[in-house]
Design a protein around this motif. Structure first.
Motif, PDB file in Angstrom:
ATOM      1  N   TRP A 198       0.826  -1.208   0.000  1.00  0.00           N
ATOM      2  CA  TRP A 198       0.000   0.000   0.000  1.00  0.00           C
ATOM      3  C   TRP A 198       0.857   1.253   0.000  1.00  0.00           C
ATOM      4  CZ3 TRP A 198      -5.238   0.377   2.987  1.00  0.00           C
ATOM      5  CH2 TRP A 198      -6.141  -0.544   2.446  1.00  0.00           C
ATOM      6  N   ARG A 199       0.408   2.250  -0.717  1.00  0.00           N
ATOM      7  CA  ARG A 199       0.996   3.583  -0.814  1.00  0.00           C
ATOM      8  C   ARG A 199       2.422   3.510  -1.356  1.00  0.00           C
ATOM      9  NH1 ARG A 199      -1.591   7.813   0.340  1.00  0.00           N
ATOM     10  NH2 ARG A 199       0.313   8.986   0.773  1.00  0.00           N
ATOM     11  N   LEU A 200       3.365   4.233  -0.789  1.00  0.00           N
ATOM     12  CA  LEU A 200       4.675   4.384  -1.412  1.00  0.00           C
ATOM     13  C   LEU A 200       5.573   3.181  -1.090  1.00  0.00           C
ATOM     14  CD1 LEU A 200       5.370   8.195  -0.889  1.00  0.00           C
ATOM     15  CD2 LEU A 200       4.137   7.030  -2.734  1.00  0.00           C
ATOM     16  N   ILE A 201       6.207   2.644  -2.153  1.00  0.00           N
ATOM     17  CA  ILE A 201       6.977   1.407  -2.054  1.00  0.00           C
ATOM     18  C   ILE A 201       8.467   1.712  -2.165  1.00  0.00           C
ATOM     19  CG2 ILE A 201       7.310  -0.904  -3.021  1.00  0.00           C
ATOM     20  CD1 ILE A 201       4.468  -0.383  -1.971  1.00  0.00           C
ATOM     21  N   LYS A 202       9.251   1.117  -1.280  1.00  0.00           N
ATOM     22  CA  LYS A 202      10.712   1.228  -1.359  1.00  0.00           C
ATOM     23  C   LYS A 202      11.310  -0.165  -1.219  1.00  0.00           C
ATOM     24  CE  LYS A 202      14.713   3.680   0.612  1.00  0.00           C
ATOM     25  NZ  LYS A 202      15.137   4.303  -0.658  1.00  0.00           N
ATOM     26  N   GLU A 203      12.195  -0.526  -2.161  1.00  0.00           N
ATOM     27  CA  GLU A 203      12.818  -1.851  -2.178  1.00  0.00           C
ATOM     28  C   GLU A 203      11.765  -2.963  -2.156  1.00  0.00           C
ATOM     29  OE1 GLU A 203      15.934  -2.093  -2.739  1.00  0.00           O
ATOM     30  OE2 GLU A 203      16.448   0.016  -2.402  1.00  0.00           O
ATOM     31  N   THR A 229       8.712  -2.968  -0.869  1.00  0.00           N
ATOM     32  CA  THR A 229       7.799  -3.035   0.275  1.00  0.00           C
ATOM     33  C   THR A 229       7.348  -1.644   0.673  1.00  0.00           C
ATOM     34  OG1 THR A 229       8.938  -5.018   1.092  1.00  0.00           O
ATOM     35  CG2 THR A 229       7.518  -3.881   2.643  1.00  0.00           C
ATOM     36  N   SER A 230       6.103  -1.540   1.110  1.00  0.00           N
ATOM     37  CA  SER A 230       5.561  -0.269   1.571  1.00  0.00           C
ATOM     38  C   SER A 230       6.332   0.229   2.792  1.00  0.00           C
ATOM     39  CB  SER A 230       4.088  -0.443   1.932  1.00  0.00           C
ATOM     40  OG  SER A 230       3.614   0.641   2.690  1.00  0.00           O
ATOM     41  N   VAL A 231       6.639   1.524   2.828  1.00  0.00           N
ATOM     42  CA  VAL A 231       7.266   2.067   4.030  1.00  0.00           C
ATOM     43  C   VAL A 231       6.268   2.120   5.190  1.00  0.00           C
ATOM     44  CG1 VAL A 231       9.082   3.342   2.850  1.00  0.00           C
ATOM     45  CG2 VAL A 231       6.849   4.431   3.195  1.00  0.00           C
ATOM     46  N   TRP A 232       4.975   2.140   4.894  1.00  0.00           N
ATOM     47  CA  TRP A 232       3.949   2.034   5.934  1.00  0.00           C
ATOM     48  C   TRP A 232       4.106   0.701   6.672  1.00  0.00           C
ATOM     49  CZ3 TRP A 232      -1.985   2.830   4.582  1.00  0.00           C
ATOM     50  CH2 TRP A 232      -2.736   2.821   5.765  1.00  0.00           C
ATOM     51  N   TRP A 233       4.386  -0.356   5.918  1.00  0.00           N
ATOM     52  CA  TRP A 233       4.575  -1.676   6.514  1.00  0.00           C
ATOM     53  C   TRP A 233       5.678  -1.658   7.572  1.00  0.00           C
ATOM     54  CZ3 TRP A 233       2.427  -6.345   6.853  1.00  0.00           C
ATOM     55  CH2 TRP A 233       3.225  -7.421   7.249  1.00  0.00           C
ATOM     56  N   GLN A 234       6.720  -0.869   7.334  1.00  0.00           N
ATOM     57  CA  GLN A 234       7.847  -0.840   8.262  1.00  0.00           C
ATOM     58  C   GLN A 234       7.417  -0.356   9.645  1.00  0.00           C
ATOM     59  OE1 GLN A 234      10.345  -2.349   7.222  1.00  0.00           O
ATOM     60  NE2 GLN A 234      10.201  -2.187   4.993  1.00  0.00           N
ATOM     61  N   GLU A 286      15.923   0.706  11.257  1.00  0.00           N
ATOM     62  CA  GLU A 286      16.576  -0.092  10.220  1.00  0.00           C
ATOM     63  C   GLU A 286      15.567  -1.081   9.646  1.00  0.00           C
ATOM     64  OE1 GLU A 286      19.640   0.635   9.333  1.00  0.00           O
ATOM     65  OE2 GLU A 286      19.754   2.133  10.923  1.00  0.00           O
ATOM     66  N   THR A 287      15.611  -1.293   8.356  1.00  0.00           N
ATOM     67  CA  THR A 287      14.703  -2.243   7.723  1.00  0.00           C
ATOM     68  C   THR A 287      15.466  -3.489   7.280  1.00  0.00           C
ATOM     69  OG1 THR A 287      14.982  -1.526   5.422  1.00  0.00           O
ATOM     70  CG2 THR A 287      13.452  -0.251   6.797  1.00  0.00           C
ATOM     71  N   ARG A 288      14.732  -4.551   7.025  1.00  0.00           N
ATOM     72  CA  ARG A 288      15.362  -5.784   6.545  1.00  0.00           C
ATOM     73  C   ARG A 288      15.710  -5.709   5.064  1.00  0.00           C
ATOM     74  NH1 ARG A 288      12.519 -10.641  10.131  1.00  0.00           N
ATOM     75  NH2 ARG A 288      12.214  -9.337  11.988  1.00  0.00           N
ATOM     76  N   ASP A 289      15.347  -4.604   4.439  1.00  0.00           N
ATOM     77  CA  ASP A 289      15.706  -4.395   3.039  1.00  0.00           C
ATOM     78  C   ASP A 289      17.001  -3.599   2.904  1.00  0.00           C
ATOM     79  OD1 ASP A 289      13.415  -5.693   1.878  1.00  0.00           O
ATOM     80  OD2 ASP A 289      12.230  -3.998   2.595  1.00  0.00           O
TER      81      ASP A 289
END
Length: 401
Positions: free
Chosen positions: A53-58, A60-65, A343-346
């Motif tokens: 959903w919404r803006l995706i980076k690598e 995955t959604s940054v909302w998900w983070q 930090e993200t897993r991406d």
């Protein structure tokens, strides 16, 4: 990631999250931030739609983070009997189950509250749905926006005579999640103090919205008054509105009696400050158009910064209408740890909202980043007693991922 010395407030509480998108997962997020072990069950292959959903980076959604930090992901196909059996096995050892499916979904999988309580008498079951588990509308599909409409909020979110607008975020879902969180914590306390039994928490989206609608119904009951949309003003309380500046907007809340006098003095309207009939809210409401015009004329000739400095010196509550950029650059947000680097897993870092509420002895924390789909499937199933051979067989059948 944050680190804290004290044990987390909900350390030792295990939550099974069987929901997706916003309402159920936001509750899981909140419980996880205060130390609960949140195991999120997701559909293999697709996972929670919020991942996209919404803006995706690598990818995955940054909302998900944000929404899924502190959670462990188990990719499990609940449409298959073996998947349902594994879910029951996990639920049997859990303290809380969070789900936001349409009513009847759990029952169709053989996981009705009665069946789950027979398996785990202490289980706290949170069920979030559009209209609740009972009543004539229970089987209708319901999203947060529908809850906002039925709960009475959308009727008020507009300029007079214009189309009702949404508030810009999924407030209906989030209100339901927060009510659900209150219910979970209350039920856990009751279980601890009064005999160890779990219970079912039934949260309807529209009821969560309705619960914050202040005097809407008492005013209708007592006076037959139907509150209508009033734009940025607060009907019946004056002055409290948004006012234009040369470079933006400010909200001014000058509705206290002494605050009103200070406000009028600050904007050079001593005549209004000294007017006997404006010394109370009732009189100000009767002349609200005149008062708003006076404030608006004063703000329109000044910058937001000038308005904020003048009203701050006069001890009048006022606030700039913030954008995301304003929040990110605000020193107060940073001083109170409301902007954290995660930090993200991406492989990248991202700034995310901090944790609310702030507890002095057991503050919330970010212990782990949001998982990839199925990251924790093997570990969680091994904890549940499955052997490596059993896990491999389930994977070959597509039950897990």
């Amino acid at each position: 990631m944050d680190s804290i010395a004290s044990p987390a407030a909900l350390q030792g509480v295990r939550v099974i999250e069987m929901g997706q998108l916003i309402a159920g997962p936001f509750c899981g997020k909140t419980l996880g931030e205060f130390g609960a072990d949140v195991i999120k069950i997701e559909a293999p292959e697709t996972g929670d739609p919020l991942r996209n959903w919404r803006l995706i980076k690598e990818g995955t959604s940054v909302w998900w983070q944000v929404q899924s930090r502190n959670k462990r992901s188990v990719a499990l196909d609940l449409r298959q009997k073996e998947g349902q059996d594994i879910a029951r096995q996990l639920i049997a050892e859990a303290d809380v189950l969070v789900e936001n499916f349409r009513p009847g979904t759990l029952e169709g999988w053989g996981m009705s509250p009665d069946e789950l309580h027979a398996l785990n008498p202490g289980l706290v079951i949170l069920r979030i749905s559009g209209y609740g588990q009972t009543g004539p509308y229970r089987d209708l599909p319901g999203f947060g926006v529908i809850g906002e409409a039925m709960g009475g909020l959308r009727h008020l979110t507009a300029e007079p005579g214009r189309v009702p607008v949404r508030v810009g975020v999924s407030i209906g879902d989030t209100l339901a999640a927060l009510h659900g969180t209150i219910g979970v914590l209350t039920a856990l306390y009751h279980r601890k103090v009064h005999g160890g039994k779990g219970q079912v928490i039934d949260v309807a989206l529209h009821e969560a919205v309705f619960n914050v609608m202040e005097s809407l119904i008492p005013e209708y009951s007592a006076f037959g008054a139907v509150r209508e949309a009033a734009g940025s003003a607060l009907p019946g309380i004056a002055p409290s509105n948004a006012y234009p500046c040369q470079d933006g907007w400010v909200l001014v809340a000058g509705n206290g009696d002494s605050i009103f006098k200070r406000l009028m003095t600050a904007i050079g309207r001593q005549d209004l400050a000294d007017a006997p009939d404006l010394g109370s809210n009732t009189g100000r409401v009767a002349r609200v158009g005149e008062i708003d015009a006076a404030i608006g004329a004063w703000t329109a000739a000044r910058s937001v910064q000038q308005v904020m400095e003048t009203l701050g010196a006069a001890r009048v509550p006022a606030g700039k209408v913030y954008t995301a950029k304003d929040i990110a650059e605000d020193p107060h947000y940073r001083a109170r740890d409301m902007l954290l680097t995660q930090e993200t897993r991406d492989g990248y870092s991202v700034e995310v909202p901090g944790i609310v509420p702030k507890l002095s002895a057991t503050p919330g924390s970010i212990r782990r980043s949001a998982p990839h789909l199925g990251d924790d499937t093997d570990a969680v199933l091994a904890e549940a007693g499955l052997t490596a051979e059993q896990i491999a067989l389930l994977r070959s059948k597509g039950v897990i991922q």
